[in-house]
Motif scaffolding. Structure first.
Motif, PDB file in Angstrom:
ATOM      1  N   ASP A  29       0.870  -1.179   0.000  1.00 13.71           N
ATOM      2  CA  ASP A  29       0.000   0.000   0.000  1.00 13.71           C
ATOM      3  C   ASP A  29       0.905   1.227   0.000  1.00 13.71           C
ATOM      4  OD1 ASP A  29      -1.857   1.952   0.314  1.00 13.71           O
ATOM      5  OD2 ASP A  29      -2.157   1.600   2.454  1.00 13.71           O
ATOM      6  N   TYR A  30       1.126   1.771  -1.156  1.00 13.94           N
ATOM      7  CA  TYR A  30       2.039   2.910  -1.280  1.00 13.94           C
ATOM      8  C   TYR A  30       1.241   4.203  -1.467  1.00 13.94           C
ATOM      9  CZ  TYR A  30       0.810   2.665  -6.190  1.00 13.94           C
ATOM     10  OH  TYR A  30       0.107   2.673  -7.361  1.00 13.94           O
ATOM     11  N   THR A  31       1.917   5.315  -1.306  1.00 14.20           N
ATOM     12  CA  THR A  31       1.333   6.625  -1.583  1.00 14.20           C
ATOM     13  C   THR A  31       2.341   7.438  -2.391  1.00 14.20           C
ATOM     14  OG1 THR A  31       0.149   6.563   0.523  1.00 14.20           O
ATOM     15  CG2 THR A  31       0.316   8.703  -0.594  1.00 14.20           C
ATOM     16  N   ALA A  32       1.887   8.002  -3.488  1.00 11.60           N
ATOM     17  CA  ALA A  32       2.732   8.843  -4.340  1.00 11.60           C
ATOM     18  C   ALA A  32       2.295  10.293  -4.187  1.00 11.60           C
ATOM     19  CB  ALA A  32       2.606   8.403  -5.797  1.00 11.60           C
ATOM     20  N   ILE A  33       3.215  11.147  -3.798  1.00 12.34           N
ATOM     21  CA  ILE A  33       2.908  12.567  -3.582  1.00 12.34           C
ATOM     22  C   ILE A  33       3.723  13.394  -4.566  1.00 12.34           C
ATOM     23  CG2 ILE A  33       2.945  14.478  -1.939  1.00 12.34           C
ATOM     24  CD1 ILE A  33       2.676  12.481   0.311  1.00 12.34           C
ATOM     25  N   GLN A  34       3.037  14.244  -5.286  1.00 12.33           N
ATOM     26  CA  GLN A  34       3.684  15.058  -6.314  1.00 12.33           C
ATOM     27  C   GLN A  34       3.666  16.537  -5.909  1.00 12.33           C
ATOM     28  OE1 GLN A  34       2.020  15.623 -10.508  1.00 12.33           O
ATOM     29  NE2 GLN A  34       3.560  14.032 -10.789  1.00 12.33           N
ATOM     30  N   PHE A  35       4.832  17.194  -6.034  1.00 12.63           N
ATOM     31  CA  PHE A  35       4.973  18.600  -5.638  1.00 12.63           C
ATOM     32  C   PHE A  35       4.770  19.523  -6.839  1.00 12.63           C
ATOM     33  CE2 PHE A  35       7.488  16.236  -2.573  1.00 12.63           C
ATOM     34  CZ  PHE A  35       7.129  16.821  -1.370  1.00 12.63           C
ATOM     35  N   HIS A  36       3.967  20.549  -6.625  1.00 17.32           N
ATOM     36  CA  HIS A  36       3.765  21.577  -7.636  1.00 17.32           C
ATOM     37  C   HIS A  36       3.735  22.945  -6.992  1.00 17.32           C
ATOM     38  CE1 HIS A  36       2.526  19.686 -11.531  1.00 17.32           C
ATOM     39  NE2 HIS A  36       2.408  18.645 -10.751  1.00 17.32           N
ATOM     40  N   LYS A  37       4.109  23.937  -7.762  1.00 18.85           N
ATOM     41  CA  LYS A  37       3.791  25.312  -7.378  1.00 18.85           C
ATOM     42  C   LYS A  37       2.356  25.579  -7.826  1.00 18.85           C
ATOM     43  CE  LYS A  37       5.123  30.122  -8.157  1.00 18.85           C
ATOM     44  NZ  LYS A  37       6.085  31.043  -8.807  1.00 18.85           N
ATOM     45  N   MET A  38       1.593  26.276  -7.003  1.00 21.07           N
ATOM     46  CA  MET A  38       0.195  26.550  -7.333  1.00 21.07           C
ATOM     47  C   MET A  38       0.096  27.741  -8.270  1.00 21.07           C
ATOM     48  SD  MET A  38      -2.911  27.133  -4.672  1.00 21.07           S
ATOM     49  CE  MET A  38      -4.590  27.403  -5.183  1.00 21.07           C
ATOM     50  N   GLY A  39      -0.610  27.573  -9.365  1.00 17.07           N
ATOM     51  CA  GLY A  39      -0.796  28.664 -10.308  1.00 17.07           C
ATOM     52  C   GLY A  39      -1.555  29.813  -9.687  1.00 17.07           C
ATOM     53  N   ASN A  40      -1.127  31.031  -9.970  1.00 13.81           N
ATOM     54  CA  ASN A  40      -1.765  32.200  -9.373  1.00 13.81           C
ATOM     55  C   ASN A  40      -2.978  32.683 -10.164  1.00 13.81           C
ATOM     56  OD1 ASN A  40       0.086  32.472  -7.230  1.00 13.81           O
ATOM     57  ND2 ASN A  40       1.569  33.407  -8.615  1.00 13.81           N
ATOM     58  N   THR A  41      -3.273  32.032 -11.276  1.00 12.78           N
ATOM     59  CA  THR A  41      -4.355  32.520 -12.138  1.00 12.78           C
ATOM     60  C   THR A  41      -5.624  31.684 -12.036  1.00 12.78           C
ATOM     61  OG1 THR A  41      -3.514  31.195 -13.963  1.00 12.78           O
ATOM     62  CG2 THR A  41      -2.700  33.456 -13.795  1.00 12.78           C
ATOM     63  N   ILE A  42      -5.627  30.734 -11.092  1.00 13.57           N
ATOM     64  CA  ILE A  42      -6.806  29.881 -10.964  1.00 13.57           C
ATOM     65  C   ILE A  42      -7.842  30.623 -10.132  1.00 13.57           C
ATOM     66  CG2 ILE A  42      -7.640  27.637 -10.198  1.00 13.57           C
ATOM     67  CD1 ILE A  42      -4.812  26.584 -10.540  1.00 13.57           C
ATOM     68  N   ASP A  43      -8.836  31.188 -10.803  1.00 10.97           N
ATOM     69  CA  ASP A  43      -9.789  32.078 -10.128  1.00 10.97           C
ATOM     70  C   ASP A  43     -10.534  31.379  -8.994  1.00 10.97           C
ATOM     71  OD1 ASP A  43      -9.034  34.055 -11.842  1.00 10.97           O
ATOM     72  OD2 ASP A  43     -10.665  33.696 -13.265  1.00 10.97           O
ATOM     73  N   SER A  44     -10.940  30.152  -9.227  1.00  7.49           N
ATOM     74  CA  SER A  44     -11.732  29.482  -8.208  1.00  7.49           C
ATOM     75  C   SER A  44     -10.905  29.073  -6.997  1.00  7.49           C
ATOM     76  CB  SER A  44     -12.412  28.248  -8.802  1.00  7.49           C
ATOM     77  OG  SER A  44     -11.437  27.373  -9.333  1.00  7.49           O
ATOM     78  N   CYS A  45      -9.585  29.204  -7.087  1.00  9.85           N
ATOM     79  CA  CYS A  45      -8.708  28.867  -5.962  1.00  9.85           C
ATOM     80  C   CYS A  45      -8.001  30.098  -5.431  1.00  9.85           C
ATOM     81  CB  CYS A  45      -7.654  27.853  -6.393  1.00  9.85           C
ATOM     82  SG  CYS A  45      -8.319  26.281  -6.921  1.00  9.85           S
ATOM     83  N   HIS A  63      -1.880  14.960  -5.388  1.00  5.17           N
ATOM     84  CA  HIS A  63      -1.332  16.129  -6.085  1.00  5.17           C
ATOM     85  C   HIS A  63      -1.321  17.285  -5.097  1.00  5.17           C
ATOM     86  CE1 HIS A  63      -0.709  19.148  -9.182  1.00  5.17           C
ATOM     87  NE2 HIS A  63      -1.703  19.828  -8.644  1.00  5.17           N
ATOM     88  N   LEU A  64      -0.127  17.827  -4.832  1.00  8.54           N
ATOM     89  CA  LEU A  64       0.052  18.855  -3.814  1.00  8.54           C
ATOM     90  C   LEU A  64       0.462  20.149  -4.506  1.00  8.54           C
ATOM     91  CD1 LEU A  64       0.082  19.126  -0.701  1.00  8.54           C
ATOM     92  CD2 LEU A  64       2.495  18.505  -0.753  1.00  8.54           C
ATOM     93  N   ALA A  65      -0.442  21.126  -4.555  1.00 10.46           N
ATOM     94  CA  ALA A  65      -0.165  22.406  -5.201  1.00 10.46           C
ATOM     95  C   ALA A  65      -0.078  23.495  -4.139  1.00 10.46           C
ATOM     96  CB  ALA A  65      -1.248  22.745  -6.220  1.00 10.46           C
ATOM     97  N   LEU A  66       1.050  24.200  -4.101  1.00 13.08           N
ATOM     98  CA  LEU A  66       1.321  25.138  -3.007  1.00 13.08           C
ATOM     99  C   LEU A  66       1.684  26.517  -3.537  1.00 13.08           C
ATOM    100  CD1 LEU A  66       3.787  22.805  -1.086  1.00 13.08           C
ATOM    101  CD2 LEU A  66       1.354  23.001  -0.680  1.00 13.08           C
ATOM    102  N   ARG A  67       1.130  27.522  -2.902  1.00 10.84           N
ATOM    103  CA  ARG A  67       1.626  28.866  -3.156  1.00 10.84           C
ATOM    104  C   ARG A  67       2.939  29.053  -2.397  1.00 10.84           C
ATOM    105  NH1 ARG A  67      -2.301  31.234  -6.086  1.00 10.84           N
ATOM    106  NH2 ARG A  67      -4.471  30.972  -5.446  1.00 10.84           N
TER     107      ARG A  67
END
Length: 965
Positions: free
Chosen positions: A819-835, A930-934
């Protein structure tokens, strides 16, 4: 001696560097190898590796034996009688008398520096050349440059830069040189005038204020070399610059290249080359001005009616005009020449300038001109053939910095040749410097203001000279005047801020208490010895970049200690990440000095030049006691202290940046990546067959200096030619957590890579995959994405090494029933209006799936919120687990996430990675996050909190046997 394979011993007679012993199987038949930067180097043998039955200079060397011919020096002259005294001094081979040593090593590596016996210069009036390239990189081979933690070292191109190195090695190197202001125009103003940019008449006439304190704005528009009678002493163009001073003392004065010290449109009139040169430059006391670019290559001054560029970089034209001035025989007077190559500034694409017909050698800002004939460049061939040869020599590394530096180097060689042709090389003071640091351009951090600077002047400096004192671009004009024999009694003398370093270099001056001051926009800083004090204006470029991109200290006032415990300057910008709070008395003194500087350069009063702000109530005792040091470089053997060092020092310099080109892996290479990573996950490492990657990749077992009990297996590229990604596997096997981390865009996202490395270690995870190229490094469109504009270099969405490494890890876990877990790092886009209100969002990579309280993304979200609440300074953050496609689009588009969520699954533990290119996941396996961070939740401040949260969440995930693992 106890030598390592990285110990530089000297040079073979063919000029290549000679290092300590290494394994024979790494060497070719000549006893050498190509290093990771593309250069060639030899290695000596240990006594155990020498076969004393062999005559190493004989033609009868057995096939397969290492040949010592080039190392011993017997490649030139008779070989009879050459031998190595095995029983005696191995370092002193006996050579035939007719062996001839070249005058200069044909190498780009640093040479051991001999002691100098230079006497104070007392010759005739020398010539002066100041050459200041535009946006050139601060290369690692020069004095160690300061680095942002996320930027990585920049190295010479494969061809080396022999003419720049000739200039440096055969002259004086300034080990601690700075620009007074880190932009193109502001730096040039300080160089030409010897004054701080805030002194410019253009800036002072505005009489600006900040917080009710008069302070001049320092920017490119405000630091033009123009006269203005409104402020006192406002004659920058006609009187107060080094060309005007020298011209009144029987010097010819000339300039070529980028000017940038006047507006391209004079008085609002349309641009005209002739009128610009006449009214903007020759009025500033330059007798000669040709090969001129008014400013950067973008803008309507360089556009036709369709908005297309009229011209681009033309180094042959600039070099030709510089040589025309140098060889002018109409006067016997000495000369001053200011050369500002436009190369490699990104306002013009260097490769396009070299290959596009509309930008051929005849196309200039002065219209169509005859093709230049320049020794070392176009003489004896056509301009087109020369440019094509330059492109071929670049070997595909056609980014502005790489091929641009090669083009520039050839031009410098042509100037050397011109000086030799007229017999003036030894009597010419030839200064080379950058206009600013490239990493931190426009900011007052060390990466913006520290520059390389070296001076070739055989009449005064023997080869290999170094000077450790602090020097600035404002010191150049005063130093030139000093070497020209000019002083306050000379015609045209004017007051400067800069001080000549002539006496200090000659050993008769005192640099102990010297401070340097820096200006940009309304920001100001001062450095004295090890200490630096910086005051930042609201929304300045320094503050913005420090807070968003680099996570450096960006308060209203900032106090740093730039040295280590031994008072040696540290070249990593971590010293500017946090405030230094150990000496309030020195901080007060530094603040007092900076306030003094602001007061003496106030725009509301007549200029004050006599006030020495360096000498205040007391002097900080700490100052760099040695040549700046650098973190140990990681090389083929991985000799660095931590995984962070390996990532920062080794990997980043081997990842193609935007526009640098991307070599896609072949089908065979993709298959081999999958097989190799599978072997790594199974516990193998050092003996893994690299197959088709054998010449492009290395694999090694790595232990950190502070934790030798944990071993990692690392698969990493040797150069930018194989940017297929890096894989790190924790060799602890089953005792490591079944966590796999994935950093898709570390080169374009400033913290992604370092975050992933530190969190991978801190959570004792099993594997980490880091992509190997900037997503925009290639312009070629990928077949992935169903019509979306995805490039083949986009590791998240195109088929590449990252895909197949992830595939291997995924298949391994499934085949083992884990039972594995895969975590992916991203920078969060600043143009996503709903976020727009979210600091982070965590998804399963499937927009249509509604997450439940027990699902992994929700558990991780809650664990991170708890970690934040337990940390007092970090409480007001919003982390969501959205299900709208607009807020989680990265997770649903990402090919690794799709594959882990079941797309392309053929059977248990068997996947087709290509299918994930085109098909979105419809359901979640519960194994992908999927981990998206400012920026607020990325970087050094929150890494420990993410480690805490992931460990907490992992404990909860494995409590129940949800997936039968």
């Amino acid at each position: 001696q106890d030598l390592s394979s990285e110990t530089l011993l000297g040079y073979a007679m063919d000029g290549f560097p000679l290092y300590g012993p290494t394994d024979d199987d790494l060497l070719d038949e000549c006893g050498g190898r190509f290093n990771v930067d593309g250069g060639y180097q030899y290695h000596v043998r240990t006594m155990a590796q020498i076969d004393n039955r062999l005559s190493y200079c004989s033609d009868d060397i057995p096939e397969g034996a290492v040949r010592w011919g080039y190392i011993v020096g017997c490649f030139k002259g008779k070989v009879d009688g050459s031998f190595i005294d095995i029983e005696g001094d191995v370092t002193a081979p006996s050579l035939p008398e007719d062996c001839i040593q070249e005058d200069r090593p044909a190498t780009n590596s640093p040479t051991p520096l001999p002691p100098h016996d230079d006497l104070p210069y007392s010759g005739s009036k020398p010539n002066f050349i100041v050459l200041q390239p535009d946006d050139l990189e601060f290369f690692k081979e020069w004095t160690p440059p300061p680095h942002l933690v996320t930027y990585g070292a920049k190295y010479f191109p494969f061809t080396g830069l022999p003419n720049m190195e000739r200039l440096r090695k055969n002259g004086l190197t300034m080990k601690q040189a700075y620009t007074a202001s880190p932009k193109c125009g502001t730096s040039r103003y300080s160089t030409v005038t010897g004054r701080y940019p805030s002194r410019s008449a253009n800036s002072r006439k505005q009489n600006t204020q900040r917080n009710n304190i008069p302070i001049g704005e320092v920017s490119i528009p405000t630091t033009k070399l123009q006269d203005d009678a409104r402020p006192e002493d406002g004659f920058d163009c006609s009187k107060y610059n080094i060309a005007a001073f020298l011209k009144q003392n029987q010097y010819r004065t000339g300039v070529t290249g980028k000017w940038h010290l006047s507006n391209s449109k004079l008085g609002g009139t349309p641009y005209s080359y002739e009128e610009f040169v006449k009214n903007a430059i020759t009025e500033c006391q330059f007798d000669f001005a040709d090969g001129i670019y008014a400013e950067n290559l973008f803008g309507d001054w360089n556009e036709d009616e369709n908005g297309d560029k009229l011209f681009s970089h033309n180094m042959e034209w600039v070099a030709e005009k510089a040589i025309d001035f140098i060889k002018d025989t109409s006067s016997s007077d000495p000369f001053f020449l200011y050369i500002n190559p436009t190369v490699p500034h990104s306002s013009g694409n260097v490769l396009e300038a070299l290959v596009e017909p509309e930008f051929n050698c005849t196309v200039t800002p002065d219209g169509l001109r005859p093709a230049p004939v320049v020794k070392g460049m176009t003489e004896g061939t056509s301009c087109e053939a020369y440019r094509q040869s330059l492109v071929e020599k670049a070997r595909g590394y056609n980014d502005n910095g790489n091929i641009g530096s090669m083009w520039l180097d050839d031009a410098i060689g042509s100037i050397f040749t011109a000086l030799e042709d007229i017999g003036q090389l030894d009597n010419t003071f030839f200064l080379f410097q950058l206009d600013h640091g490239q990493e931190g351009k426009g900011t007052l951090y060390e990466t913006g203001i520290r520059i390389p600077q070296f001076i070739h002047f055989p009449a005064a400096f023997s080869p290999g000279r170094q000077f450790d004192g602090l020097v600035s671009t404002i010191d150049i004009a005063a130093t030139i005047a000093d070497y020209a024999g000019l002083d306050e009694s000379s015609p045209g003398y004017y007051k400067m801020d800069g001080k000549s370093w002539k006496s200090s270099v000659e050993g008769t001056g005192d640099e102990t208490n010297k401070c340097l001051y820096f200006e940009m926009e309304f920001d100001r800083a001062v450095r004295c010895g090890c200490y630096k004090y910086m005051v930042l204006d609201e929304d300045s470029e320094t503050r913005v970049q420090g807070s968003l991109a680099w996570q450096l200290s960006h308060e209203d006032t900032n106090f740093f200690n730039l040295c280590d415990d031994e008072e040696a300057y540290e070249n990593w910008n971590t010293k500017e990440a946090t405030q230094f709070a150990d000496n309030s008395a020195i901080e007060e003194l530094m603040a007092d000095r900076l306030n003094c500087h602001i007061a003496r350069t106030t725009p509301e009063k007549n200029p004050v030049f006599g006030l020495d702000c360096d000498v205040r109530d007391s002097v900080p005792s700490a100052s760099p006691s040695q040549t700046p040091t650098t973190t140990t470089l990681c090389n083929l053997q991985g000799d660095c202290s931590s995984l962070q060092d390996f990532y920062q020092e080794y990997l980043l310099s081997r990842y193609p940046m935007s526009g640098e080109g991307f070599v896609a892996p072949t089908t065979t290479e993709l298959e081999d990546i999958e097989s190799i990573v599978t072997d790594m996950m199974e516990g193998a490492c050092a003996n893994i067959d690299l197959r088709s990657l054998a010449q492009k990749y290395m694999i090694m077992v790595f232990s950190e200096e502070d934790d030798t009990s944990t071993e990692y297996c690392i698969l990493a590229t040797l150069s930018k030619e194989a940017p297929f990604g890096t894989v790190i596997v924790n060799m602890a096997g089953d005792s490591a957590r079944n966590l796999s981390f994935d950093a898709v865009y570390p080169v374009s996202d400033s913290n992604t890579g370092m975050d992933s490395v530190i969190i991978f270690k801190g959570t004792n995870a099993r594997s980490l995959v880091i992509s190997g190229a900037h997503p925009m490094s290639s312009a070629t469109k990928s077949s992935c994405g169903k019509g979306q504009n995805i490039r083949i270099s986009n590791a998240g969405n195109a088929i590449g090494g990252l895909q197949y490494a992830c595939k291997a890890i995924l298949q391994y876990f499934e085949k083992k029933g884990r039972d594995y877990t895969a975590i992916q790092f991203h920078k969060m886009g600043n143009t996503i209006d709903s976020c727009v209100d979210d600091d982070a969002f965590i998804t399963s990579g499937v927009a249509s799936v509604t997450l439940l309280a027990e699902d992994k993304p929700v558990v991780l979200r809650d664990a991170m919120v708890t970690a934040l609440l337990n940390d007092d300074p970090l409480t007001n953050f919003n982390i969501s687990v959205p299900t709208t496609s607009a807020c989680s689009n990265d997770g649903t588009m990402n090919a690794q996430g799709r594959m882990i969520n079941g797309v392309g699954k053929l059977s248990e533990g068997e996947y087709d990675a290509d299918v994930a290119c085109h098909k979105k996941a419809k359901s979640s396996t519960g194994r992908f996050i999927h981990l998206a961070l400012r920026n607020t939740l990325r970087g050094a401040l929150t890494r420990s909190l993410w480690i805490e949260a992931i460990i907490d969440a992992y404990t909860q995930w494995t409590v129940e046997d949800i997936f039968g693992g």
